[in-house]
Design a protein around this motif. Structure first.
Motif, PDB file in Angstrom:
ATOM      1  N   LEU A  18       0.741  -1.137   0.104  1.00  0.00           N
ATOM      2  CA  LEU A  18       0.002   0.061   0.052  1.00  0.00           C
ATOM      3  C   LEU A  18       0.906   1.201   0.011  1.00  0.00           C
ATOM      4  CD1 LEU A  18      -2.324  -1.204   2.802  1.00  0.00           C
ATOM      5  CD2 LEU A  18      -2.938  -1.141   0.391  1.00  0.00           C
ATOM      6  N   THR A  19       1.047   1.667  -0.927  1.00  0.00           N
ATOM      7  CA  THR A  19       2.167   2.785  -1.236  1.00  0.00           C
ATOM      8  C   THR A  19       1.589   4.106  -1.500  1.00  0.00           C
ATOM      9  OG1 THR A  19       2.432   2.345  -3.603  1.00  0.00           O
ATOM     10  CG2 THR A  19       4.259   1.015  -2.027  1.00  0.00           C
ATOM     11  N   SER A  20       0.380   4.337  -1.542  1.00  0.00           N
ATOM     12  CA  SER A  20      -0.534   5.608  -1.892  1.00  0.00           C
ATOM     13  C   SER A  20      -0.190   6.326  -0.546  1.00  0.00           C
ATOM     14  CB  SER A  20      -1.690   5.251  -1.895  1.00  0.00           C
ATOM     15  OG  SER A  20      -2.397   6.676  -2.207  1.00  0.00           O
ATOM     16  N   ASP A  21      -0.043   8.043  -1.003  1.00  0.00           N
ATOM     17  CA  ASP A  21      -0.008   8.571   0.178  1.00  0.00           C
ATOM     18  C   ASP A  21      -1.332   8.951   0.703  1.00  0.00           C
ATOM     19  OD1 ASP A  21       2.628   9.323  -0.138  1.00  0.00           O
ATOM     20  OD2 ASP A  21       2.500  10.999  -1.677  1.00  0.00           O
ATOM     21  N   ASP A  22      -2.232   8.525   0.030  1.00  0.00           N
ATOM     22  CA  ASP A  22      -3.865   8.681   0.661  1.00  0.00           C
ATOM     23  C   ASP A  22      -4.104   7.627   1.928  1.00  0.00           C
ATOM     24  OD1 ASP A  22      -4.541  10.334  -0.965  1.00  0.00           O
ATOM     25  OD2 ASP A  22      -5.071   9.247  -2.495  1.00  0.00           O
ATOM     26  N   ILE A  23      -3.113   6.728   1.982  1.00  0.00           N
ATOM     27  CA  ILE A  23      -3.307   5.729   3.111  1.00  0.00           C
ATOM     28  C   ILE A  23      -2.660   6.163   4.325  1.00  0.00           C
ATOM     29  CG2 ILE A  23      -2.803   3.194   3.785  1.00  0.00           C
ATOM     30  CD1 ILE A  23      -3.139   2.767   0.648  1.00  0.00           C
ATOM     31  N   THR A  24      -3.565   6.127   5.322  1.00  0.00           N
ATOM     32  CA  THR A  24      -2.845   6.371   6.642  1.00  0.00           C
ATOM     33  C   THR A  24      -2.631   5.000   7.630  1.00  0.00           C
ATOM     34  OG1 THR A  24      -4.174   8.263   6.795  1.00  0.00           O
ATOM     35  CG2 THR A  24      -3.592   7.340   9.105  1.00  0.00           C
ATOM     36  N   PHE A  25      -1.447   5.144   8.133  1.00  0.00           N
ATOM     37  CA  PHE A  25      -1.052   4.066   9.073  1.00  0.00           C
ATOM     38  C   PHE A  25      -0.920   4.713  10.416  1.00  0.00           C
ATOM     39  CE2 PHE A  25       0.548   2.441   5.011  1.00  0.00           C
ATOM     40  CZ  PHE A  25       0.306   1.009   5.001  1.00  0.00           C
ATOM     41  N   LEU A  26      -1.748   4.444  11.375  1.00  0.00           N
ATOM     42  CA  LEU A  26      -2.044   5.237  12.760  1.00  0.00           C
ATOM     43  C   LEU A  26      -1.607   4.254  13.801  1.00  0.00           C
ATOM     44  CD1 LEU A  26      -2.744   7.666  14.185  1.00  0.00           C
ATOM     45  CD2 LEU A  26      -5.211   6.807  14.125  1.00  0.00           C
ATOM     46  N   GLU A  27      -0.546   4.491  14.562  1.00  0.00           N
ATOM     47  CA  GLU A  27      -0.189   3.442  15.445  1.00  0.00           C
ATOM     48  C   GLU A  27      -0.760   3.985  16.706  1.00  0.00           C
ATOM     49  OE1 GLU A  27       4.233   3.488  15.704  1.00  0.00           O
ATOM     50  OE2 GLU A  27       4.460   2.984  13.401  1.00  0.00           O
ATOM     51  N   LEU A  28      -1.219   2.970  17.753  1.00  0.00           N
ATOM     52  CA  LEU A  28      -1.947   3.426  18.791  1.00  0.00           C
ATOM     53  C   LEU A  28      -1.685   1.928  19.867  1.00  0.00           C
ATOM     54  CD1 LEU A  28      -5.657   2.431  18.638  1.00  0.00           C
ATOM     55  CD2 LEU A  28      -4.596   2.879  16.394  1.00  0.00           C
ATOM     56  N   LYS A  29      -2.293   2.192  20.926  1.00  0.00           N
ATOM     57  CA  LYS A  29      -2.291   0.997  21.927  1.00  0.00           C
ATOM     58  C   LYS A  29      -3.669   0.570  22.145  1.00  0.00           C
ATOM     59  CE  LYS A  29       1.452   0.575  24.403  1.00  0.00           C
ATOM     60  NZ  LYS A  29       2.444  -0.534  24.624  1.00  0.00           N
ATOM     61  N   ILE A  30      -3.603  -0.731  22.297  1.00  0.00           N
ATOM     62  CA  ILE A  30      -4.909  -1.296  22.648  1.00  0.00           C
ATOM     63  C   ILE A  30      -4.765  -2.144  23.829  1.00  0.00           C
ATOM     64  CG2 ILE A  30      -6.657  -3.000  21.942  1.00  0.00           C
ATOM     65  CD1 ILE A  30      -6.785  -0.809  20.137  1.00  0.00           C
ATOM     66  N   GLY A  31      -4.807  -1.708  24.926  1.00  0.00           N
ATOM     67  CA  GLY A  31      -4.680  -2.343  26.297  1.00  0.00           C
ATOM     68  C   GLY A  31      -3.180  -2.057  26.511  1.00  0.00           C
ATOM     69  N   ASP A  32      -2.447  -3.161  26.664  1.00  0.00           N
ATOM     70  CA  ASP A  32      -0.987  -3.371  26.722  1.00  0.00           C
ATOM     71  C   ASP A  32      -0.162  -3.561  25.375  1.00  0.00           C
ATOM     72  OD1 ASP A  32      -1.116  -2.703  29.621  1.00  0.00           O
ATOM     73  OD2 ASP A  32      -1.101  -4.927  30.121  1.00  0.00           O
ATOM     74  N   LEU A  33      -0.945  -3.533  24.267  1.00  0.00           N
ATOM     75  CA  LEU A  33      -0.256  -4.092  23.075  1.00  0.00           C
ATOM     76  C   LEU A  33      -0.211  -2.913  21.967  1.00  0.00           C
ATOM     77  CD1 LEU A  33      -2.360  -7.376  22.804  1.00  0.00           C
ATOM     78  CD2 LEU A  33      -0.139  -6.999  23.616  1.00  0.00           C
ATOM     79  N   ASN A  34       0.674  -3.102  21.218  1.00  0.00           N
ATOM     80  CA  ASN A  34       0.886  -1.982  20.015  1.00  0.00           C
ATOM     81  C   ASN A  34      -0.024  -2.326  19.147  1.00  0.00           C
ATOM     82  OD1 ASN A  34       2.742  -0.411  21.118  1.00  0.00           O
ATOM     83  ND2 ASN A  34       4.347  -1.815  20.683  1.00  0.00           N
ATOM     84  N   ALA A  35      -0.723  -1.503  18.457  1.00  0.00           N
ATOM     85  CA  ALA A  35      -1.718  -1.879  17.225  1.00  0.00           C
ATOM     86  C   ALA A  35      -1.514  -0.796  16.310  1.00  0.00           C
ATOM     87  CB  ALA A  35      -3.155  -1.574  17.665  1.00  0.00           C
ATOM     88  N   LEU A  36      -2.124  -1.138  14.936  1.00  0.00           N
ATOM     89  CA  LEU A  36      -2.089  -0.201  13.851  1.00  0.00           C
ATOM     90  C   LEU A  36      -3.318  -0.222  13.093  1.00  0.00           C
ATOM     91  CD1 LEU A  36      -0.029   1.043  11.922  1.00  0.00           C
ATOM     92  CD2 LEU A  36       0.136  -1.198  10.753  1.00  0.00           C
ATOM     93  N   LEU A  37      -3.765   1.071  13.049  1.00  0.00           N
ATOM     94  CA  LEU A  37      -4.966   1.133  12.265  1.00  0.00           C
ATOM     95  C   LEU A  37      -4.791   1.502  10.794  1.00  0.00           C
ATOM     96  CD1 LEU A  37      -8.081   1.143  12.458  1.00  0.00           C
ATOM     97  CD2 LEU A  37      -7.859   3.698  13.483  1.00  0.00           C
ATOM     98  N   ILE A  38      -5.282   0.979   9.902  1.00  0.00           N
ATOM     99  CA  ILE A  38      -4.787   1.445   8.397  1.00  0.00           C
ATOM    100  C   ILE A  38      -6.142   1.814   7.705  1.00  0.00           C
ATOM    101  CG2 ILE A  38      -3.851   0.607   6.365  1.00  0.00           C
ATOM    102  CD1 ILE A  38      -2.259  -1.434   8.058  1.00  0.00           C
ATOM    103  N   PHE A  39      -6.252   3.005   6.822  1.00  0.00           N
ATOM    104  CA  PHE A  39      -7.491   3.248   6.146  1.00  0.00           C
ATOM    105  C   PHE A  39      -7.012   4.124   5.079  1.00  0.00           C
ATOM    106  CE2 PHE A  39      -7.043   6.107   9.972  1.00  0.00           C
ATOM    107  CZ  PHE A  39      -7.158   7.099   9.433  1.00  0.00           C
ATOM    108  N   VAL A  40      -7.908   4.372   3.834  1.00  0.00           N
ATOM    109  CA  VAL A  40      -7.610   5.407   2.983  1.00  0.00           C
ATOM    110  C   VAL A  40      -8.421   6.556   3.384  1.00  0.00           C
ATOM    111  CG1 VAL A  40      -8.116   5.859   0.763  1.00  0.00           C
ATOM    112  CG2 VAL A  40      -7.664   3.438   1.192  1.00  0.00           C
ATOM    113  N   ASN A  41      -7.692   7.818   3.275  1.00  0.00           N
ATOM    114  CA  ASN A  41      -8.189   8.842   3.958  1.00  0.00           C
ATOM    115  C   ASN A  41      -9.564   9.263   3.399  1.00  0.00           C
ATOM    116  OD1 ASN A  41      -5.997   9.413   5.697  1.00  0.00           O
ATOM    117  ND2 ASN A  41      -4.837  10.062   4.376  1.00  0.00           N
ATOM    118  N   ASP A  42      -9.717   9.325   2.250  1.00  0.00           N
ATOM    119  CA  ASP A  42     -10.908   9.780   1.616  1.00  0.00           C
ATOM    120  C   ASP A  42     -12.140   8.996   1.491  1.00  0.00           C
ATOM    121  OD1 ASP A  42      -9.839  12.548   1.238  1.00  0.00           O
ATOM    122  OD2 ASP A  42      -8.964  11.903  -0.550  1.00  0.00           O
TER     123      ASP A  42
END
Length: 117
Positions: A18-42
């Motif tokens: 997923l190399t488009s600039d329109d895709i967001t890779f948002l790092e976050l925490k879910i409880g004690d674990l690392n997580a990643l939320l991925i979505f197309v901005n528009d």
């Protein structure tokens, strides 16, 4: 190809696919674990993203199990995704994908944003 139970491995592969600039890779925490939320901005409704995913994510404590993870998010359009190809397909169709370290599946949320006519 199956998703790995390593968040960093899944993230590395998905960033290559997923190399488009329109895709967001948002790092976050879910409880004690690392997580990643991925979505197309528009394509994703950001208000729903905040209310149905980000807000409930902050309420999870400790190390969640599979069922707690699935039940914690209020979005009625959610499913477990087990392979990388389906994960990429869901992202490109406007779903938000949540990957969590140590889990070999992703949660896919239907949060498509439609323009009013």
């Amino acid at each position: 190809m199956q998703l790995y139970n390593s968040l960093s491995k899944n993230q590395q592969i998905l960033k290559q696919k997923l190399t488009s600039d329109d895709i967001t890779f948002l790092e976050l925490k879910i409880g004690d674990l690392n997580a990643l939320l991925i979505f197309v901005n528009d394509l994703v409704n950001k208000d729903m993203l905040g209310q149905l995913i980000l807000k409930p994510a902050t309420l999870i404590k400790g190390k969640p199990d599979d069922n707690l993870l699935f039940d914690a998010f209020l979005n009625p359009e959610k499913s477990k995704v087990l392979d990388l190809e389906k994960t990429v397909e869901d992202i490109m169709m406007g779903n938000a994908i949540l990957l969590i370290d140590t889990f070999n599946f992703a949660l896919s949320f239907g949060l498509k944003h439609f323009e009013k006519r």
